[in-house]
Design a protein around this motif. Structure first.
Motif, PDB file in Angstrom:
ATOM      1  N   ILE A  24       7.035 -25.286 -15.058  1.00  0.00           N
ATOM      2  CA  ILE A  24       5.772 -24.555 -15.085  1.00  0.00           C
ATOM      3  C   ILE A  24       5.851 -23.330 -14.173  1.00  0.00           C
ATOM      4  N   SER A  25       5.104 -22.289 -14.537  1.00  0.00           N
ATOM      5  CA  SER A  25       5.076 -21.048 -13.759  1.00  0.00           C
ATOM      6  C   SER A  25       3.634 -20.597 -13.579  1.00  0.00           C
ATOM      7  N   PHE A  26       3.308 -20.126 -12.372  1.00  0.00           N
ATOM      8  CA  PHE A  26       1.960 -19.621 -12.100  1.00  0.00           C
ATOM      9  C   PHE A  26       1.990 -18.845 -10.791  1.00  0.00           C
ATOM     10  N   THR A  27       0.949 -18.040 -10.560  1.00  0.00           N
ATOM     11  CA  THR A  27       0.769 -17.352  -9.290  1.00  0.00           C
ATOM     12  C   THR A  27      -0.670 -17.543  -8.831  1.00  0.00           C
ATOM     13  N   ILE A  28      -0.851 -17.610  -7.514  1.00  0.00           N
ATOM     14  CA  ILE A  28      -2.177 -17.762  -6.912  1.00  0.00           C
ATOM     15  C   ILE A  28      -2.366 -16.641  -5.902  1.00  0.00           C
ATOM     16  N   GLU A  29      -3.496 -15.944  -6.008  1.00  0.00           N
ATOM     17  CA  GLU A  29      -3.772 -14.800  -5.150  1.00  0.00           C
ATOM     18  C   GLU A  29      -4.650 -15.198  -3.957  1.00  0.00           C
ATOM     19  N   THR A  30      -4.551 -14.438  -2.885  1.00  0.00           N
ATOM     20  CA  THR A  30      -5.373 -14.653  -1.698  1.00  0.00           C
ATOM     21  C   THR A  30      -6.857 -14.650  -2.049  1.00  0.00           C
ATOM     22  N   GLY A  31      -7.586 -15.632  -1.542  1.00  0.00           N
ATOM     23  CA  GLY A  31      -9.024 -15.669  -1.731  1.00  0.00           C
ATOM     24  C   GLY A  31      -9.500 -16.230  -3.045  1.00  0.00           C
ATOM     25  N   GLN A  32      -8.574 -16.609  -3.915  1.00  0.00           N
ATOM     26  CA  GLN A  32      -8.951 -17.221  -5.188  1.00  0.00           C
ATOM     27  C   GLN A  32      -9.301 -18.690  -5.006  1.00  0.00           C
ATOM     28  N   CYS A  33     -10.072 -19.214  -5.961  1.00  0.00           N
ATOM     29  CA  CYS A  33     -10.105 -20.656  -6.187  1.00  0.00           C
ATOM     30  C   CYS A  33      -9.338 -20.902  -7.472  1.00  0.00           C
ATOM     31  N   PHE A  34      -8.218 -21.584  -7.352  1.00  0.00           N
ATOM     32  CA  PHE A  34      -7.297 -21.787  -8.461  1.00  0.00           C
ATOM     33  C   PHE A  34      -7.291 -23.271  -8.812  1.00  0.00           C
ATOM     34  N   GLY A  35      -7.517 -23.597 -10.072  1.00  0.00           N
ATOM     35  CA  GLY A  35      -7.641 -24.982 -10.474  1.00  0.00           C
ATOM     36  C   GLY A  35      -6.563 -25.454 -11.424  1.00  0.00           C
ATOM     37  N   PHE A  36      -6.124 -26.692 -11.209  1.00  0.00           N
ATOM     38  CA  PHE A  36      -5.232 -27.386 -12.142  1.00  0.00           C
ATOM     39  C   PHE A  36      -6.070 -28.438 -12.860  1.00  0.00           C
ATOM     40  N   LEU A  37      -6.240 -28.271 -14.155  1.00  0.00           N
ATOM     41  CA  LEU A  37      -7.110 -29.126 -14.945  1.00  0.00           C
ATOM     42  C   LEU A  37      -6.253 -29.958 -15.884  1.00  0.00           C
ATOM     43  N   GLY A  38      -6.486 -31.274 -15.901  1.00  0.00           N
ATOM     44  CA  GLY A  38      -5.703 -32.113 -16.797  1.00  0.00           C
ATOM     45  C   GLY A  38      -6.013 -33.586 -16.623  1.00  0.00           C
ATOM     46  N   HIS A  39      -5.586 -34.377 -17.613  1.00  0.00           N
ATOM     47  CA  HIS A  39      -5.718 -35.826 -17.530  1.00  0.00           C
ATOM     48  C   HIS A  39      -4.886 -36.365 -16.376  1.00  0.00           C
ATOM     49  N   ASN A  40      -5.143 -37.587 -15.954  1.00  0.00           N
ATOM     50  CA  ASN A  40      -4.244 -38.268 -15.032  1.00  0.00           C
ATOM     51  C   ASN A  40      -2.858 -38.324 -15.658  1.00  0.00           C
ATOM     52  N   GLY A  41      -1.843 -38.022 -14.862  1.00  0.00           N
ATOM     53  CA  GLY A  41      -0.483 -38.019 -15.378  1.00  0.00           C
ATOM     54  C   GLY A  41      -0.047 -36.686 -15.953  1.00  0.00           C
ATOM     55  N   ALA A  42      -0.901 -35.666 -15.866  1.00  0.00           N
ATOM     56  CA  ALA A  42      -0.553 -34.365 -16.446  1.00  0.00           C
ATOM     57  C   ALA A  42       0.447 -33.596 -15.593  1.00  0.00           C
ATOM     58  N   GLY A  43       0.565 -33.942 -14.302  1.00  0.00           N
ATOM     59  CA  GLY A  43       1.476 -33.242 -13.399  1.00  0.00           C
ATOM     60  C   GLY A  43       0.764 -32.480 -12.296  1.00  0.00           C
ATOM     61  N   LYS A  44      -0.563 -32.623 -12.219  1.00  0.00           N
ATOM     62  CA  LYS A  44      -1.343 -31.873 -11.233  1.00  0.00           C
ATOM     63  C   LYS A  44      -0.968 -32.275  -9.801  1.00  0.00           C
ATOM     64  N   THR A  45      -1.029 -33.566  -9.517  1.00  0.00           N
ATOM     65  CA  THR A  45      -0.768 -34.037  -8.159  1.00  0.00           C
ATOM     66  C   THR A  45       0.692 -33.808  -7.772  1.00  0.00           C
ATOM     67  N   THR A  46       1.603 -33.952  -8.698  1.00  0.00           N
ATOM     68  CA  THR A  46       3.016 -33.664  -8.430  1.00  0.00           C
ATOM     69  C   THR A  46       3.185 -32.234  -7.941  1.00  0.00           C
ATOM     70  N   THR A  47       2.513 -31.304  -8.583  1.00  0.00           N
ATOM     71  CA  THR A  47       2.581 -29.899  -8.181  1.00  0.00           C
ATOM     72  C   THR A  47       2.028 -29.717  -6.776  1.00  0.00           C
ATOM     73  N   MET A  48       0.880 -30.334  -6.505  1.00  0.00           N
ATOM     74  CA  MET A  48       0.268 -30.237  -5.182  1.00  0.00           C
ATOM     75  C   MET A  48       1.187 -30.784  -4.096  1.00  0.00           C
ATOM     76  N   ARG A  49       1.792 -31.921  -4.356  1.00  0.00           N
ATOM     77  CA  ARG A  49       2.628 -32.575  -3.349  1.00  0.00           C
ATOM     78  C   ARG A  49       3.801 -31.680  -2.947  1.00  0.00           C
ATOM     79  N   MET A  50       4.323 -30.904  -3.876  1.00  0.00           N
ATOM     80  CA  MET A  50       5.397 -29.978  -3.525  1.00  0.00           C
ATOM     81  C   MET A  50       4.874 -28.837  -2.666  1.00  0.00           C
ATOM     82  N   MET A  51       3.648 -28.414  -2.894  1.00  0.00           N
ATOM     83  CA  MET A  51       3.075 -27.331  -2.094  1.00  0.00           C
ATOM     84  C   MET A  51       2.908 -27.746  -0.636  1.00  0.00           C
ATOM     85  N   TYR A  52       2.370 -28.969  -0.415  1.00  0.00           N
ATOM     86  CA  TYR A  52       2.077 -29.318   0.983  1.00  0.00           C
ATOM     87  C   TYR A  52       3.136 -30.199   1.634  1.00  0.00           C
TER      88      TYR A  52
END
Length: 309
Positions: A24-52
């Motif tokens: 997956i590819s995406f960019t997030i800009e300063t001051g944005q609210c950026f959302g990952f929308l999807g069913h459980n198991g879509a990959g949202k939390t996996t992406t977050m865990r790599m960020m933090y």
């Protein structure tokens, strides 16, 4: 001018034989609210865990504050605030002590941590709960405290994993208001959610994820305008009771019929015109609802699902 604070290029993740993220590819800009929308198991939390920094980057690239990341280092973690999916507060400590301990971890002394904690209790409307036990708090109050804790280090980015799951509507709206206040101060918000209304209320940009890929991205308004016709008739009948050939008639008329699980949705550019055709097609209006299209329609159309996996 806004600058890019998070960038992902072909980000992938595999656990054993399960491919959680598929480039997956995406960019997030300063001051944005950026959302990952999807069913459980879509990959949202996996992406977050790599960020933090709870999971390593193994495939593709991830940049935070323009620095390439494999496992998020402490210096960058210090610029992040994290609101996990679970309320992992310490039941042995009072409300203010939960904040003090977190402040000390981030380098504040005890006095500074208490002052900062009281400031955040006021911000989250918890000032009268300073000496309360964690067990005495409702679910909504606990969620507000977890958000307050995530702000102790004055983060530039706050990452929120399902921030209002399990909250009643009043508590959910209060949390939304507090998040809007943070955004107004220039804090970048990154959240995962499966609540369509939450995404519309908070997010400047959304990616819709399904089974480890991004199906589409854009602002809520742009996604609705681009992906679905502006009006929809919900058919509140079991599919077995829908008149034969209805979908073909809608399509021939110029609309679009979409079946999701056991529900039928009819889309049109002119909702009133479609509404007036229903009786002639053998569909009683009492079994139907005409409304404007919304983000949930986009989600259902793109994912082809109406329930969580």
């Amino acid at each position: 001018m806004n600058s890019t604070v998070v960038r992902a290029e072909n980000l992938g993740k595999t656990y054993g034989n399960f491919r959680a993220l598929k480039g997956i590819s995406f960019t997030i800009e300063t001051g944005q609210c950026f959302g990952f929308l999807g069913h459980n198991g879509a990959g949202k939390t996996t992406t977050m865990r790599m960020m933090y920094g709870m999971s390593t980057v193994e495939e593709g690239g991830l940049w935070l504050f323009e620095q390439p990341i494999r496992l998020t280092p402490p210096a960058i973690k210090g610029r992040l605030g994290v609101v996990p999916q679970e309320d992992n507060l310490d039941d042995d400590l009072t409300v203010i002590e939960n904040l003090e301990v977190y402040g000390v971890i981030y380098g504040l002394n005890r006095v500074e941590a208490r002052l900062r904690g009281r400031e955040l209790l006021g911000f989250m409307g918890l000032e009268d709960k300073e000496k309360s036990s964690i067990e005495s708090l409702s679910g909504g109050l606990k969620r507000r405290l977890v958000i307050a804790r995530a702000l102790m280090n004055r983060p530039e980015i706050v990452i929120l994993d399902e921030p209002t799951t399990g909250l009643d509507p009043q508590a959910r709206h209060l949390v939304w208001q507090k998040l809007r206040s943070l955004k107004a101060e220039g804090v970048t918000l990154i959240l995962t959610t499966h609540y369509m209304e939450e995404a519309v209320q908070l997010c400047d940009q959304i990616v819709i994820m399904h089974e480890g890929i991004i199906l589409d991205k854009g602002s809520p308004h742009d996604l609705i305008e681009r992906c679905v016709l502006p009006f929809v008739v919900e058919v509140h009948l079991p599919l077995a009771q829908v008149p034969d050939g209805l979908e073909a008639k809608v399509t021939a008329w110029g609309g679009e019929a979409i079946t999701v699980v056991d529900g039928l949705f009819l889309y049109a550019a002119d909702g009133e015109a479609l509404w007036h055709c229903l009786e002639g097609w053998g569909l009683h209006k009492q079994a139907c609802l005409l409304r404007p299209a919304n983000l949930e329609d986009v989600f259902l159309k793109l994912t082809g699902k109406g329930k969580e996996e």
